[in-house]
Design a protein around this motif. Structure first.
Motif, PDB file in Angstrom:
ATOM      1  N   PHE A 181       0.986  -1.185   0.112  1.00 32.80           N
ATOM      2  CA  PHE A 181       0.110  -0.132   0.060  1.00 32.80           C
ATOM      3  C   PHE A 181       0.957   1.150   0.037  1.00 32.80           C
ATOM      4  N   ALA A 182       1.896   1.424   0.517  1.00 31.91           N
ATOM      5  CA  ALA A 182       3.031   2.291   0.587  1.00 31.91           C
ATOM      6  C   ALA A 182       3.340   2.631  -0.790  1.00 31.91           C
ATOM      7  N   GLU A 183       3.761   1.635  -1.662  1.00 33.59           N
ATOM      8  CA  GLU A 183       4.156   1.897  -3.028  1.00 33.59           C
ATOM      9  C   GLU A 183       3.000   2.366  -3.904  1.00 33.59           C
ATOM     10  N   PHE A 184       1.555   1.819  -3.471  1.00 37.91           N
ATOM     11  CA  PHE A 184       0.323   2.221  -4.385  1.00 37.91           C
ATOM     12  C   PHE A 184       0.080   3.742  -3.969  1.00 37.91           C
ATOM     13  N   SER A 185       0.375   4.115  -2.712  1.00 32.49           N
ATOM     14  CA  SER A 185       0.115   5.567  -2.271  1.00 32.49           C
ATOM     15  C   SER A 185       1.060   6.593  -2.926  1.00 32.49           C
ATOM     16  N   GLY A 186       2.264   6.093  -3.089  1.00 36.02           N
ATOM     17  CA  GLY A 186       3.311   6.791  -3.631  1.00 36.02           C
ATOM     18  C   GLY A 186       3.006   7.155  -5.134  1.00 36.02           C
ATOM     19  N   LYS A 187       2.434   6.103  -5.704  1.00 40.64           N
ATOM     20  CA  LYS A 187       2.308   6.266  -7.314  1.00 40.64           C
ATOM     21  C   LYS A 187       0.833   7.078  -7.471  1.00 40.64           C
ATOM     22  N   LEU A 188       0.001   7.094  -6.589  1.00 39.09           N
ATOM     23  CA  LEU A 188      -1.249   7.746  -6.510  1.00 39.09           C
ATOM     24  C   LEU A 188      -0.878   9.188  -6.365  1.00 39.09           C
ATOM     25  N   ALA A 189       0.113   9.456  -5.476  1.00 42.65           N
ATOM     26  CA  ALA A 189       0.465  10.943  -5.404  1.00 42.65           C
ATOM     27  C   ALA A 189       1.120  11.485  -6.381  1.00 42.65           C
ATOM     28  N   GLY A 190       1.966  10.612  -7.417  1.00 43.16           N
ATOM     29  CA  GLY A 190       2.603  11.128  -8.557  1.00 43.16           C
ATOM     30  C   GLY A 190       1.525  11.324  -9.534  1.00 43.16           C
ATOM     31  N   LEU A 191       0.391  10.426  -9.634  1.00 43.91           N
ATOM     32  CA  LEU A 191      -0.614  10.699 -10.576  1.00 43.91           C
ATOM     33  C   LEU A 191      -1.414  11.863  -9.943  1.00 43.91           C
ATOM     34  N   TYR A 192      -1.603  12.219  -8.750  1.00 40.12           N
ATOM     35  CA  TYR A 192      -2.440  13.381  -8.498  1.00 40.12           C
ATOM     36  C   TYR A 192      -1.547  14.432  -8.691  1.00 40.12           C
ATOM     37  N   THR A 193      -0.134  14.474  -8.659  1.00 36.03           N
ATOM     38  CA  THR A 193       0.502  15.696  -9.017  1.00 36.03           C
ATOM     39  C   THR A 193       0.319  16.065 -10.542  1.00 36.03           C
ATOM     40  N   GLN A 194       0.251  15.036 -11.456  1.00 34.05           N
ATOM     41  CA  GLN A 194       0.534  15.019 -12.804  1.00 34.05           C
ATOM     42  C   GLN A 194      -1.039  15.737 -13.244  1.00 34.05           C
ATOM     43  N   TYR A 195      -2.266  15.638 -12.661  1.00 35.61           N
ATOM     44  CA  TYR A 195      -3.330  16.411 -12.910  1.00 35.61           C
ATOM     45  C   TYR A 195      -3.574  17.382 -11.904  1.00 35.61           C
ATOM     46  N   ASN A 196      -2.642  17.894 -11.077  1.00 37.62           N
ATOM     47  CA  ASN A 196      -2.920  18.738 -10.121  1.00 37.62           C
ATOM     48  C   ASN A 196      -2.752  20.302 -10.816  1.00 37.62           C
ATOM     49  N   ILE A 197      -3.536  20.545 -11.574  1.00 43.16           N
ATOM     50  CA  ILE A 197      -3.518  21.873 -12.540  1.00 43.16           C
ATOM     51  C   ILE A 197      -4.150  23.188 -11.773  1.00 43.16           C
ATOM     52  N   PRO A 198      -3.407  24.262 -11.580  1.00 40.62           N
ATOM     53  CA  PRO A 198      -3.893  25.308 -10.809  1.00 40.62           C
ATOM     54  C   PRO A 198      -5.076  25.982 -11.246  1.00 40.62           C
ATOM     55  N   GLY A 199      -5.854  26.665 -10.576  1.00 37.32           N
ATOM     56  CA  GLY A 199      -6.832  27.554 -10.936  1.00 37.32           C
ATOM     57  C   GLY A 199      -8.360  26.842 -10.680  1.00 37.32           C
ATOM     58  N   ASP A 200      -9.142  27.721 -11.225  1.00 36.97           N
ATOM     59  CA  ASP A 200     -10.577  27.114 -10.845  1.00 36.97           C
ATOM     60  C   ASP A 200     -11.074  26.035 -11.904  1.00 36.97           C
ATOM     61  N   ASN A 201     -12.320  25.425 -11.702  1.00 34.61           N
ATOM     62  CA  ASN A 201     -12.621  24.535 -12.586  1.00 34.61           C
ATOM     63  C   ASN A 201     -12.547  24.748 -14.144  1.00 34.61           C
ATOM     64  N   GLU A 202     -12.814  26.034 -14.495  1.00 31.36           N
ATOM     65  CA  GLU A 202     -12.755  26.381 -15.901  1.00 31.36           C
ATOM     66  C   GLU A 202     -11.552  26.405 -16.265  1.00 31.36           C
ATOM     67  N   SER A 203     -10.668  27.039 -15.457  1.00 32.82           N
ATOM     68  CA  SER A 203      -9.132  27.278 -16.069  1.00 32.82           C
ATOM     69  C   SER A 203      -8.415  26.179 -16.023  1.00 32.82           C
ATOM     70  N   LYS A 204      -8.673  25.040 -15.094  1.00 25.61           N
ATOM     71  CA  LYS A 204      -8.241  23.728 -15.247  1.00 25.61           C
ATOM     72  C   LYS A 204      -8.436  23.091 -16.581  1.00 25.61           C
ATOM     73  N   LEU A 205      -9.936  23.172 -16.907  1.00 30.43           N
ATOM     74  CA  LEU A 205     -10.043  22.321 -17.966  1.00 30.43           C
ATOM     75  C   LEU A 205      -9.124  23.093 -19.339  1.00 30.43           C
ATOM     76  N   LYS A 206      -9.328  24.240 -19.217  1.00 35.49           N
ATOM     77  CA  LYS A 206      -8.575  24.923 -20.531  1.00 35.49           C
ATOM     78  C   LYS A 206      -7.087  24.705 -20.550  1.00 35.49           C
ATOM     79  N   LEU A 207      -6.463  24.477 -19.323  1.00 38.44           N
ATOM     80  CA  LEU A 207      -4.967  24.169 -19.230  1.00 38.44           C
ATOM     81  C   LEU A 207      -4.663  22.819 -19.449  1.00 38.44           C
ATOM     82  N   PHE A 208      -5.634  21.889 -19.030  1.00 34.88           N
ATOM     83  CA  PHE A 208      -5.640  20.578 -19.434  1.00 34.88           C
ATOM     84  C   PHE A 208      -5.560  20.304 -21.063  1.00 34.88           C
ATOM     85  N   ALA A 209      -6.622  21.090 -21.641  1.00 34.83           N
ATOM     86  CA  ALA A 209      -6.554  21.041 -23.035  1.00 34.83           C
ATOM     87  C   ALA A 209      -5.393  21.406 -23.788  1.00 34.83           C
TER      88      ALA A 209
END
Length: 612
Positions: A150-178
């Motif tokens: 579970f520690a390894e899974f938690s670490g990989k999930l943290a990296g995944l969360y960082t990958q999608y952790n785009i700043p801004g409100d919901n509208e800005s996040k969607l635009k930055l993601f695109a």
């Protein structure tokens, strides 16, 4: 009554920090008093109470920590215990958690994780779904769950969360993601363009010579990454040199987005016209952002360097000049470049210091030979040579990426050469080294190595100019040394092995073979000094950065001069060493103000006495 006792008990466990005797006593008391209650019932009761705290702004942290620690020691053998563990991991990452029959959902703003469970508590399948996309199986997340790591899974999930952790409100996040997805597609187009290979190793050639290095396309469960520099691995291996600190680390950069205090225009579509048109250098002709769909957003693209790179001040300024985006200097800490490299080498804190600045490093070589290297602190304290550790580079257009990578490779080449003589082994009072060397800076892209010659009772200097990753030249200076082919040979060795100790060992073996011979006409200054011992002569030495410096040579030049045995290095030997390297003179792509060369060797009378 039961809940109050459980809460008080768990808080006591937390405050005692799980000291074993206290924990056993409290757990035993809890077990005896409520023997008819199972642990699962206790967990569920505590979770229900935690979900509805009296003061939501102040969650019961001791209770939460206690619950986490209890779950870590409980064996996951049922679907309920696996759900509890996944819920705890999701909350630790700041993610939402939902359950639908045998499926758990760990949710964030721009992606969610779908975990299908088995009745025994095992994981049947793990899928990742980006915003607006379909769930895609993820083997990298499934395996840790199946193995109950579970520690390894938690670490990989943290990296995944960082990958999608785009700043801004919901509208800005969607635009930055695109926008980030559009950038990724353009970078992939650049990487697929045809080019001529420069290295016999296809992987190393792609990393070191590719327009944008080796591009690893992003997936739902992993970010886009660019590998752009790797030290040479052919010929003499790191293990052969016994240099445990010089790790063959591939320098990479994760492509992502970050918040910015300034609004920037970012692409919302491809900026490469179709079909692509190439310029004279083989790069595609890009549209400007004003010519393509774009959005003004308080963010910019980022190259997150892995690992971070120590960079000199001039290189940091060049990064901003290329991108027109300033690198925030709030958290930057400046120090001499060798000190930054020492900090990043393993076990560097055990060094023996001289005057609290100079450190002598010992480098073992095959055959029992031991080199010692000193990098004088005062010489590297020059403001222009100070550096800082850069962990991310902001930019706004894919056309900037190739130039950024070339500049980063240039700095990596300088760092690799200096690191080759910076090890965790530091010379003590009882250290016995065969050869001693002093490494001094000459300019922002050149340094010199001073040493005692094996063939004469005098000093020699090897000047190393690093104008780029593949533009490294060596020039040997010393009384009676005048063979241009030797300089070419040393340059080839340095480019192949990217190692100062290996190059100097090669140089020593050459100098040990020299015999008295007429001086080559390629060094007229020494000849003039021989003909007129009473008057010093001057020689103009032009380094690769365009700095023209006049050297006044002492009259005390020995009567006889020397040259390499055979008067030149065998061309076949040079071609066999590295046939694929172009040894033609290099041109510096990053010109800067001239810096005086050899000024620290000049005496008050203008003589270069240390070399004689």
């Amino acid at each position: 009554m039961l809940f109050r006792f459980v809460v008080e008990t768990l808080c006591q466990i937390s405050k005692s920090d799980f000291q074993e005797p206290v924990m056993k006593s409290i757990i035993s008391g809890l077990h005896l008093k409520f023997a008819e209650k199972t642990w699962n019932e206790t967990f569920q009761l505590v979770r229900r109470c935690m979900d509805k705290p009296k003061d939501e702004s102040k969650p019961c942290q001791p209770l939460a920590r206690s619950l986490e620690r209890l779950q870590e020691v409980v064996t996951v053998s049922s679907m309920n215990t696996m759900r509890s563990r996944l819920e705890m991991i999701a909350k630790q990452q700041g993610m939402g958690f939902h359950i639908t029959e045998a499926t758990c959902y760990l949710t964030a703003d721009l992606f969610y994780l779908e975990v299908v469970l088995l009745p025994c508590g095992g994981a049947k399948e793990v899928k990742v779904a980006p915003h607006g996309g379909f769930p895609v199986p993820s083997e990298s997340l499934l395996q840790p769950l199946r193995s109950k790591h579970f520690a390894e899974f938690s670490g990989k999930l943290a990296g995944l969360y960082t990958q999608y952790n785009i700043p801004g409100d919901n509208e800005s996040k969607l635009k930055l993601f695109a926008s980030l997805q559009c950038l990724g597609k353009d970078l992939q187009q650049i990487s697929h363009l045809q080019r001529l290979p420069k290295d016999s190793d296809p992987q190393a050639d792609m990393i070191n010579n590719g327009r944008i290095g080796c591009l690893i396309a992003g997936k739902e469960d992993s970010p886009m990454k660019i590998q752009f520099f790797i030290p040479p691995t052919d010929g003499m291996k790191t293990s052969d040199l016994q240099m445990t600190d010089t790790e063959m680390v591939v320098q990479a950069a994760q492509v992502t987005v970050g918040a910015s205090d300034v609004t920037h225009m970012l692409q919302m579509a491809s900026v490469i016209p179709q079909p692509p048109q190439l310029d004279a250098h083989g790069y595609p002709v890009f549209l400007t952002l004003s010519e393509a769909p774009h959005e003004a957003l308080p963010a910019c693209f980022l190259l997150k360097l892995q690992p971070a790179i120590p960079m000199m001040l001039s290189f940091v300024k060049k990064l901003s000049h290329i991108t027109d985006v300033a690198i925030p200097d709030v958290d930057l800490q400046w120090a001499p470049l060798p000190k930054l490299l020492m900090r990043r080498s393993r076990a560097n804190s055990n060094g023996e210091t001289l005057d609290e600045q100079d450190i002598i490093f010992t480098v073992p070589l095959p055959g029992g030979v031991m080199h010692s290297y000193i990098l004088p602190g005062d010489a590297w304290e020059v403001p222009a040579l100070r550096g800082t550790v850069v962990d991310s580079v902001p930019f706004t257009h894919p056309a900037r990426v190739p130039a950024l990578l070339d500049l980063l490779r240039h700095q990596c080449a300088i760092n690799t050469l200096l690191r080759s003589c910076i090890t965790s082994q530091c010379a003590g009072t009882d250290s016995a080294c065969d050869l001693h060397f002093e490494v001094l800076p000459e300019s922002e892209t050149s340094f010199s190595v001073t040493f005692h010659r094996p063939d004469a009772d005098s000093l020699a200097v090897l000047l190393v100019n690093v104008s780029g990753l593949h533009q490294i030249t060596c020039t040997l200076f010393g009384a009676g040394i005048g063979d241009a082919s030797l300089d070419e040979y040393l340059s080839t060795v340095m480019k192949r092995f990217m190692s100062i100790p290996v190059t100097l060992r090669t140089l020593y073996s050459k100098l040990e073979k020299i015999t008295p011979a007429p001086l080559s006409p390629s060094r007229p200054a020494t000849t003039e000094a021989e003909n007129d011992h009473s008057a010093p002569s001057s020689t103009a030495v032009n380094d690769t950065n365009g700095a023209l410096t006049t050297l006044s040579q002492s009259a005390a030049v020995p009567e006889c001069s020397f040259s390499v045995s055979g008067s030149s290095v065998d061309k076949s030997e040079l071609s066999e060493l590295l046939p694929e390297i172009n040894t033609s003179p290099a041109v510096n792509p990053y010109p800067f103000d001239p810096v005086g060369v050899y000024s620290h060797w000049m005496t008050n009378s203008g003589q270069l006495s240390e070399l004689i």
